[in-house]
Design a protein around this motif. Structure first.
Motif, PDB file in Angstrom:
ATOM      1  N   GLN A   9       0.730  -0.902  -0.059  1.00 28.98           N
ATOM      2  CA  GLN A   9       0.319  -0.111  -0.514  1.00 28.98           C
ATOM      3  C   GLN A   9       0.620   0.958   0.250  1.00 28.98           C
ATOM      4  OE1 GLN A   9      -2.620   0.123  -0.148  1.00 28.98           O
ATOM      5  NE2 GLN A   9      -4.248  -1.693   0.882  1.00 28.98           N
ATOM      6  N   GLU A  10       1.688   1.796  -1.217  1.00 26.68           N
ATOM      7  CA  GLU A  10       2.457   3.033  -1.095  1.00 26.68           C
ATOM      8  C   GLU A  10       3.370   2.582  -0.204  1.00 26.68           C
ATOM      9  OE1 GLU A  10       1.735   4.981  -3.788  1.00 26.68           O
ATOM     10  OE2 GLU A  10       0.352   4.149  -4.056  1.00 26.68           O
ATOM     11  N   VAL A  36       4.268  -9.290  -5.434  1.00 27.69           N
ATOM     12  CA  VAL A  36       3.662  -7.958  -5.000  1.00 27.69           C
ATOM     13  C   VAL A  36       2.245  -8.086  -5.042  1.00 27.69           C
ATOM     14  CG1 VAL A  36       4.528  -5.500  -4.391  1.00 27.69           C
ATOM     15  CG2 VAL A  36       6.160  -7.227  -4.707  1.00 27.69           C
ATOM     16  N   VAL A  37       2.128  -7.750  -4.820  1.00 23.82           N
ATOM     17  CA  VAL A  37      -0.219  -7.111  -4.476  1.00 23.82           C
ATOM     18  C   VAL A  37      -0.083  -6.576  -4.106  1.00 23.82           C
ATOM     19  CG1 VAL A  37      -2.441  -8.584  -4.188  1.00 23.82           C
ATOM     20  CG2 VAL A  37      -0.187 -10.237  -3.990  1.00 23.82           C
ATOM     21  N   GLY A  38      -1.141  -5.276  -5.425  1.00 30.06           N
ATOM     22  CA  GLY A  38      -1.332  -3.964  -4.758  1.00 30.06           C
ATOM     23  C   GLY A  38      -1.799  -4.240  -6.417  1.00 30.06           C
ATOM     24  N   GLY A  39      -3.283  -3.234  -6.019  1.00 28.53           N
ATOM     25  CA  GLY A  39      -3.967  -2.648  -7.180  1.00 28.53           C
ATOM     26  C   GLY A  39      -3.878  -1.626  -7.253  1.00 28.53           C
ATOM     27  N   VAL A  76       4.794 -11.667   3.491  1.00 25.24           N
ATOM     28  CA  VAL A  76       5.985 -10.696   4.411  1.00 25.24           C
ATOM     29  C   VAL A  76       5.466  -8.889   4.351  1.00 25.24           C
ATOM     30  CG1 VAL A  76       7.960 -11.794   4.996  1.00 25.24           C
ATOM     31  CG2 VAL A  76       7.948 -10.443   3.075  1.00 25.24           C
ATOM     32  N   ALA A  77       5.100  -8.146   4.486  1.00 24.74           N
ATOM     33  CA  ALA A  77       4.620  -7.092   4.964  1.00 24.74           C
ATOM     34  C   ALA A  77       6.120  -6.272   4.172  1.00 24.74           C
ATOM     35  CB  ALA A  77       4.782  -6.062   6.029  1.00 24.74           C
ATOM     36  N   PRO A  78       6.664  -4.717   3.544  1.00 22.70           N
ATOM     37  CA  PRO A  78       7.414  -4.757   2.270  1.00 22.70           C
ATOM     38  C   PRO A  78       8.326  -3.816   3.676  1.00 22.70           C
ATOM     39  CG  PRO A  78       5.345  -3.707   1.849  1.00 22.70           C
ATOM     40  CD  PRO A  78       4.934  -4.967   2.707  1.00 22.70           C
ATOM     41  N   GLU A  79       7.682  -3.869   5.402  1.00 17.31           N
ATOM     42  CA  GLU A  79       8.625  -2.932   6.330  1.00 17.31           C
ATOM     43  C   GLU A  79       8.895  -4.226   6.841  1.00 17.31           C
ATOM     44  OE1 GLU A  79       5.066  -0.747   4.885  1.00 17.31           O
ATOM     45  OE2 GLU A  79       4.840  -2.673   6.030  1.00 17.31           O
TER      46      GLU A  79
END
Length: 152
Positions: A9-10, A36-39, A76-79
């Motif tokens: 998410q950005e 990477v999943v992000g519409g 995993v989350a990007p962070e």
């Protein structure tokens, strides 16, 4: 072997840091692919994915899980930041277990540190056991985390 799924998410800066850790694991053969999943991902996210050799897809985590090539999924989350020797821990787990695992970030001090670590953990699970329509990483950690092995 392992396919990594990252819902975004950005979070371009965090994603770049995660890719820096995942690329050597891909070169070694542990990580098979990264999705990477992000519409609503930005153009910068698309460029980061292209540079790192990751695929950017719309939809939910469950859609990405069906499209990856690995037998194991690491969500995993990007962070996410990994503990030292994380590659060895994951390789040992997938070679000798069928249970899901929480991949814990490095330990922090403080009275809520143990709780916070679990909330930021990645989830390692066999693709055939995943089969969930749920698309939220937090919900998946709650569902599978109780009986999971803790790595890290």
């Amino acid at each position: 072997m392992i396919s990594v799924i990252v819902p975004v998410q950005e979070s371009d800066e965090a994603l770049a840091g995660l890719f820096a850790v995942l690329v050597p694991a891909a070169v070694e053969g542990l990580v098979r692919d990264v999705v990477v999943v992000g519409g609503d991902a930005s153009g910068a996210t698309a460029l980061l994915c292209e540079d790192a050799g990751a695929r950017l897809v719309g939809g939910a985590i469950s859609d990405a899980a069906q499209a990856v090539r690995g037998d194991w999924l690491l969500l995993v989350a990007p962070e996410m930041r990994f503990v030292s020797r994380w590659r060895e821990a994951l390789a040992d787990h997938v070679a000798g277990s069928t249970r899901p695992a929480l991949v814990l970030p490095p330990a922090e001090s403080g009275w809520l540190a143990a709780f916070g670590r679990s909330q930021r953990a990645g989830l390692l699970i066999r693709k055939r056991d995943f089969g969930q329509p749920e698309g939220d990483l937090n919900r998946l950690r709650r569902r599978f985390g109780r009986g999971a092995v803790r790595l890290g």
